[in-house]
Design a protein around this motif. Structure first.
Motif, PDB file in Angstrom:
ATOM      1  N   VAL A   8     -39.012  11.298 -47.429  1.00  0.00           N
ATOM      2  CA  VAL A   8     -38.593  11.009 -46.057  1.00  0.00           C
ATOM      3  C   VAL A   8     -37.072  10.790 -45.991  1.00  0.00           C
ATOM      4  N   HIS A   9     -36.622   9.695 -45.378  1.00  0.00           N
ATOM      5  CA  HIS A   9     -35.190   9.516 -45.136  1.00  0.00           C
ATOM      6  C   HIS A   9     -34.424   9.154 -46.400  1.00  0.00           C
ATOM      7  N   TRP A  10     -35.076   8.528 -47.376  1.00  0.00           N
ATOM      8  CA  TRP A  10     -34.388   8.227 -48.626  1.00  0.00           C
ATOM      9  C   TRP A  10     -34.005   9.527 -49.345  1.00  0.00           C
ATOM     10  N   ASN A  11     -34.930  10.462 -49.376  1.00  0.00           N
ATOM     11  CA  ASN A  11     -34.641  11.752 -49.975  1.00  0.00           C
ATOM     12  C   ASN A  11     -33.575  12.507 -49.185  1.00  0.00           C
ATOM     13  N   THR A  20     -30.474  19.263 -41.134  1.00  0.00           N
ATOM     14  CA  THR A  20     -31.660  18.682 -41.755  1.00  0.00           C
ATOM     15  C   THR A  20     -32.919  19.190 -41.071  1.00  0.00           C
ATOM     16  N   ARG A  21     -34.027  19.119 -41.805  1.00  0.00           N
ATOM     17  CA  ARG A  21     -35.332  19.494 -41.275  1.00  0.00           C
ATOM     18  C   ARG A  21     -36.134  18.226 -40.999  1.00  0.00           C
ATOM     19  N   VAL A  22     -36.722  18.136 -39.813  1.00  0.00           N
ATOM     20  CA  VAL A  22     -37.623  17.033 -39.493  1.00  0.00           C
ATOM     21  C   VAL A  22     -38.943  17.594 -38.996  1.00  0.00           C
ATOM     22  N   SER A  23     -39.998  16.832 -39.192  1.00  0.00           N
ATOM     23  CA  SER A  23     -41.311  17.168 -38.652  1.00  0.00           C
ATOM     24  C   SER A  23     -42.173  15.928 -38.744  1.00  0.00           C
ATOM     25  N   GLY A  54     -44.693  11.165 -40.051  1.00  0.00           N
ATOM     26  CA  GLY A  54     -45.036  10.856 -38.675  1.00  0.00           C
ATOM     27  C   GLY A  54     -43.814  10.707 -37.781  1.00  0.00           C
ATOM     28  N   PHE A  55     -44.011  10.042 -36.635  1.00  0.00           N
ATOM     29  CA  PHE A  55     -42.910   9.846 -35.702  1.00  0.00           C
ATOM     30  C   PHE A  55     -41.851   8.911 -36.276  1.00  0.00           C
ATOM     31  N   THR A  56     -42.295   7.834 -36.902  1.00  0.00           N
ATOM     32  CA  THR A  56     -41.335   6.847 -37.403  1.00  0.00           C
ATOM     33  C   THR A  56     -40.446   7.438 -38.478  1.00  0.00           C
ATOM     34  N   GLY A  57     -41.024   8.146 -39.436  1.00  0.00           N
ATOM     35  CA  GLY A  57     -40.225   8.760 -40.490  1.00  0.00           C
ATOM     36  C   GLY A  57     -39.295   9.824 -39.959  1.00  0.00           C
ATOM     37  N   ALA A  58     -39.799  10.661 -39.041  1.00  0.00           N
ATOM     38  CA  ALA A  58     -38.973  11.733 -38.482  1.00  0.00           C
ATOM     39  C   ALA A  58     -37.795  11.174 -37.696  1.00  0.00           C
TER      40      ALA A  58
END
Length: 374
Positions: A251-254, A267-270, A276-280
């Motif tokens: 997620v965001h750490w990576n 960046t790619r988000v999904s 989920g929504f929180t990580g994205a």
């Protein structure tokens, strides 16, 4: 509000259209044993308020097993505390190594309930930017140049002004295809290319130099996403923005490591690969702080809400597969594409609606989790 239980159904579903990806990758039906149908999981989260969250996921057998063994830990938790729930799930990931597509499932169930409780659509709760989102036509891989021309022009005529290629994985042929794409759709269309991680550094560099001269908006995942040094070298050598970190875990750490290593330009988000929504949203906001766009990857009710929530995404991704499917894109209910745009629903919740009795009758397996284990 408290979570009181989870119910899961494993059901068979109909396979979608057959299509292929680049050479070396299994096609769309490559995981369906002969004589069987795909399986999906439908998961319901119950609360003491009477509100329920509902979602469906592929990899059904594994999802049912995860809920059966691990979701008891969340009985009694408040689903409105989505940040707390997300971090508790991240702790479970430490010992479980939850599949990327399943990591954010509980988070999205909680946002489903949170949205219903607030009587507001999810995208507004996440921040809210614009419910009308331009869509790009994202190809599957067709065997011939003629098929690409036919289906891309068909999509263009329906109002699409942005197009992304999934191609063959052959540098020379893919350069010719990309050159033709610009001719077919004109100088003003936004173009993208997805390498589906098929090349080494030398191939990725050769191809990237070719398409940057064609004015492509981005160059996506040309190599496997492990050695960031190769991506950093590629970004340094090319002018075209490199879009990466699509399938990398963490997620965001990576994503912070990718940004710190100057290994991408977008960046790619999904919702399904990034928790989920929180990580994205963590990734989207971090990207913005570095002046980067966070492009939403993939289709579906969840990603539609994400697209409408953030300002640094350009498009909603819409796969195009065959003539019948392309001509039916305006008949997909809340995911309909009209005039090249997706208008995201203003209804609260994720938008999954089920006949629970019918699921009981159709299910191959049904599980119920109602007690927290020590």
């Amino acid at each position: 509000m408290k979570i009181t239980g989870f119910t899961g159904w494993l059901v068979e579903t109909e396979p979608g259209p057959k299509f292929i990806w680049r050479d070396g990758l299994p096609g769309s039906h490559g995981d369906i044993p002969r004589g069987t149908k795909p399986r999906k999981a439908v998961i319901r989260m119950e609360t003491d308020s009477g509100l329920v969250g509902a979602i469906e996921m592929g990899r059904g057998d594994a999802v049912i097993d995860l809920v059966r063994r691990r979701y008891n830990w969340f009985i009694g938790e408040n689903p409105l505390l989505t940040e707390r729930i997300w971090n508790l799930m991240w702790e479970i990931d430490r010992i479980e190594e939850v599949h990327m597509r399943s990591l954010g499932m509980l988070d999205m169930l909680c946002w489903d309930v949170k949205s219903q409780q607030a009587k507001m659509p999810i995208y507004q709760l996440l921040g809210g930017h614009d419910r009308v989102v331009p869509a790009y036509a994202s190809t599957v891989t067709w065997p011939t140049m003629d098929e690409y021309e036919r289906y891309i022009k068909m999509s263009r005529d329906l109002g699409f002004t942005a197009f992304k290629l999934h191609a063959w994985g052959d540098v020379k042929r893919d350069i010719a295809l990309s050159t033709n794409l610009r001719k077919w759709v004109g100088p003003d269309a936004d173009l993208m290319f997805d390498g589906s991680a098929g090349w080494d550094y030398v191939q990725a560099l050769e191809f990237g130099k070719a398409i940057q001269d064609l004015g492509f908006l981005w160059y996506e995942e040309p190599m496997r996403e492990f050695y960031l040094g190769a991506y950093a070298k590629l970004c340094d050598k090319l002018d075209i923005p490199v879009l990466a970190a699509e399938t990398s875990d963490g997620v965001h750490w990576n994503m912070a490591s990718w940004i710190e290593g100057k290994a991408l330009d977008m960046t790619r988000v999904s919702t399904f690969y990034k928790g989920g929504f929180t990580g994205a949203m963590k990734i989207a906001h971090m990207s913005e702080s570095f002046g980067m766009r966070a492009q939403v990857h993939g289709m579906g009710l969840e990603n539609a809400q994400l697209c409408a929530a953030i300002s640094n995404n350009d498009y909603y991704e819409q796969l195009i597969m065959n003539e019948e499917q392309i001509k039916g894109l305006d008949k997909l209910g809340p995911l309909s594409i009209v005039g090249g745009n997706l208008t995201v629903t203003d209804e609260p919740g994720l938008g999954y609606h089920y006949d629970w009795d019918a699921l009981d009758k159709a299910a191959l397996t049904k599980i119920e989790v109602t007690e927290r284990l020590a």
